[in-house]
Design an enzyme around this catalytic site. Structure first.
Site, short mmCIF file in Angstrom:
data_model
loop_
_atom_site.label_atom_id
_atom_site.label_comp_id
_atom_site.label_asym_id
_atom_site.label_seq_id
_atom_site.Cartn_x
_atom_site.Cartn_y
_atom_site.Cartn_z
N LYS A 39 -10.94 -3.42 -3.59
CA LYS A 39 -12.26 -2.01 -3.55
C LYS A 39 -11.15 -0.86 -4.33
CE LYS A 39 -13.51 -3.07 1.05
NZ LYS A 39 -12.57 -2.89 1.99
N LYS A 64 0.83 -1.23 -0.04
CA LYS A 64 0.19 0.02 -0.01
C LYS A 64 0.87 1.29 -0.13
CE LYS A 64 -4.46 -1.62 1.47
NZ LYS A 64 -5.52 -1.59 1.95
N LYS A 118 -4.80 -8.93 -6.77
CA LYS A 118 -6.02 -9.25 -6.04
C LYS A 118 -7.07 -8.46 -6.57
CE LYS A 118 -6.37 -7.53 -1.98
NZ LYS A 118 -7.07 -7.27 -0.58
N1 AQP Z 1 -9.65 -10.60 -3.37
C1 AQP Z 1 -10.02 -11.15 -2.33
N2 AQP Z 1 -10.12 -12.51 -2.30
C2 AQP Z 1 -10.49 -12.96 -1.14
N3 AQP Z 1 -10.64 -12.29 0.02
C3 AQP Z 1 -10.46 -10.95 0.15
N4 AQP Z 1 -10.74 -10.02 0.94
C4 AQP Z 1 -10.42 -8.78 0.27
N5 AQP Z 1 -10.14 -9.02 -0.69
C5 AQP Z 1 -9.89 -10.24 -0.98
C6 AQP Z 1 -11.08 -10.20 2.57
O1 AQP Z 1 -12.14 -9.43 2.59
C7 AQP Z 1 -12.07 -9.00 4.11
C8 AQP Z 1 -12.16 -7.56 4.04
O2 AQP Z 1 -10.98 -7.01 3.57
P1 AQP Z 1 -10.88 -5.42 4.11
O3 AQP Z 1 -12.09 -4.54 3.94
O4 AQP Z 1 -10.22 -5.26 5.43
O5 AQP Z 1 -9.77 -4.77 3.10
P2 AQP Z 1 -8.76 -5.41 2.14
O6 AQP Z 1 -8.39 -6.94 2.50
O7 AQP Z 1 -7.71 -4.53 2.03
O8 AQP Z 1 -9.84 -5.50 0.97
P3 AQP Z 1 -9.54 -4.91 -0.31
O9 AQP Z 1 -10.83 -4.92 -1.24
O10 AQP Z 1 -8.45 -4.93 -1.12
O11 AQP Z 1 -9.47 -3.04 0.01
P4 AQP Z 1 -8.68 -2.11 -0.45
O12 AQP Z 1 -8.78 -2.05 -1.47
O13 AQP Z 1 -9.27 -0.90 0.43
O14 AQP Z 1 -7.10 -2.37 0.36
C9 AQP Z 1 -10.96 -9.68 4.53
O15 AQP Z 1 -10.85 -10.93 5.28
C10 AQP Z 1 -10.05 -9.83 3.40
O16 AQP Z 1 -9.11 -11.02 3.76
#
Ligand code: AQP
Length: 337
Positions: free
Chosen positions: A203, A116, A200
């Site tokens: 969001k 990040k 991955k």
């Molecule tokens: N691509 C993914 N595949 C499987 N699991 C996923 N998770 C996130 N992306 C995937 C799981 O969703 C839960 C919540 O995630 P989060 O909101 O804490 O943020 P994150 O993991 O950082 O998700 P994003 O979508 O990638 O958000 P941004 O873009 O804001 O960083 C967790 O259990 C995560 O494992």
């Protein structure tokens, strides 16, 4: 299960934008099964969200949306505790104490921070660096024993384990905190971007075509899958043939997860076919599952006061569970009063 601690499940999601298929398959869907068997706490982690810049109005809206997504997906607020993190100050209080337990070297190894921050490390918030410490506090404020997450969060849960063990050792209180276990299950623990099978699904990806949002309508789902990146070969004969074909692997894994079947059985069904055949069947599966969730989310969000009431009720329950743990922590650490 931990021998000395009652089983308790904790997990959370950041209100940082549109929830997507990865969040659903990697996390929320597994939560539903767990709430049948265990006491569960499902948090909207708004304090984690502000580790990167947020528009306050959008943050409030996104917090309600995530709560609505939990409920619309089947998390039952009568059975599981649903609340937003910032309403329970125990998270911040314990995080400070854990900041004094965790080591800088441990945090330096966290791959999510590296990803990040990229080349901009010096300009990142201190909160983004200590994000996993707050996550350890989220889990251990309730002495949670199990943490269902996607693959990407495994390293953070391991850090929570290290913090629990170091606290127990440093203060000479064996078993004070349980050593929480990650639960990473299913064929889609790491859902990949529809535009790049090596990244991955996330969001924060600038391209909306990289992900299927929980709120997408049927037409958008069909369109996004139709445009999803593929390779030029027909679909494989065996699971081994998926090696080096990340986009094929991703679509087959998503199909397996939605169809509740193994990857091999999906391969058997589509072996030798063109991607268009798989994409069309996959669209049907996803639309059937996600569109009713999106409809229910919209219904819930039409009454924000009711969502706020549910979040407050959940926060009251969470506060009551965390209070005795924090009282014990204060005593162990040597704080007076
Ligand atoms: N691509 C993914 N595949 C499987 N699991 C996923 N998770 C996130 N992306 C995937 C799981 O969703 C839960 C919540 O995630 P989060 O909101 O804490 O943020 P994150 O993991 O950082 O998700 P994003 O979508 O990638 O958000 P941004 O873009 O804001 O960083 C967790 O259990 C995560 O494992």
């Amino acid at each position: 299960m931990s021998e000395t601690h009652q089983s308790l499940v904790f997990s959370g999601m950041q209100p940082t934008g549109n929830l997507h298929l990865g969040n659903y398959l990697g996390a929320i869907r597994n939560w539903l099964k767990l709430q049948e068997l265990h006491r569960c706490i499902y948090c909207v982690v708004d304090m984690h969200a502000i580790t990167v810049e947020q528009d306050p109005k959008l943050l409030a809206q996104a917090t309600r949306e995530v709560a609505a997504a939990y409920i619309a997906s089947g998390v039952d607020p009568a059975r599981s505790i649903i609340f937003n993190q910032s309403q329970v100050s125990a998270h911040a209080e314990l995080a400070w104490i854990f900041n004094c337990v965790a080591r800088i070297g441990w945090l330096n190894r966290m791959t999510q921070f590296k990803e990040k921050s990229g080349k901009n490390r010096e300009a990142m918030s201190v909160g983004l660096f200590t994000y996993p410490v707050l996550m350890a506090a989220d889990i251990l404020a309730y002495r949670a024993t199990h943490v269902p997450v996607g693959e990407d969060q495994k390293q953070h849960v391991e850090l929570a384990r290290d913090i629990a063990q170091k606290f127990n050792n440093d203060f000479g209180v064996p078993n004070f905190f349980p050593v929480p276990e990650p639960i990473i299950t299913g064929p889609a623990t790491r859902v990949m971007s529809l535009r790049d099978g090596t990244a991955k699904m996330s969001k924060s990806d600038a391209s909306d075509y990289s992900r299927i949002n929980l709120t997408d309508d049927a037409d958008s789902i069909v369109q996004k899958l139709r445009k999803a990146k593929t390779d030029t070969l027909p679909l494989p004969e065996t699971e081994k043939d998926l090696e080096g074909r990340p986009e094929a692997d991703n679509l087959i894994s998503i199909f397996a997860a939605f169809g509740e079947q193994s990857k091999q059985s999906v391969i058997d069904q589509f072996r030798g076919a063109q991607f268009s055949t798989l994409k069309s069947a996959l669209s049907d599966l996803i639309v059937a599952k996600l569109v009713p969730i999106a409809d229910e989310m919209r219904r819930l969000l039409s009454d924000p006061a009711e969502i706020d009431r549910l979040l407050k009720k959940g926060a009251d329950e969470a506060r009551a569970l965390a209070a005795p743990v924090l009282a014990d922590v204060r005593r162990v650490v040597g704080f007076v009063g």
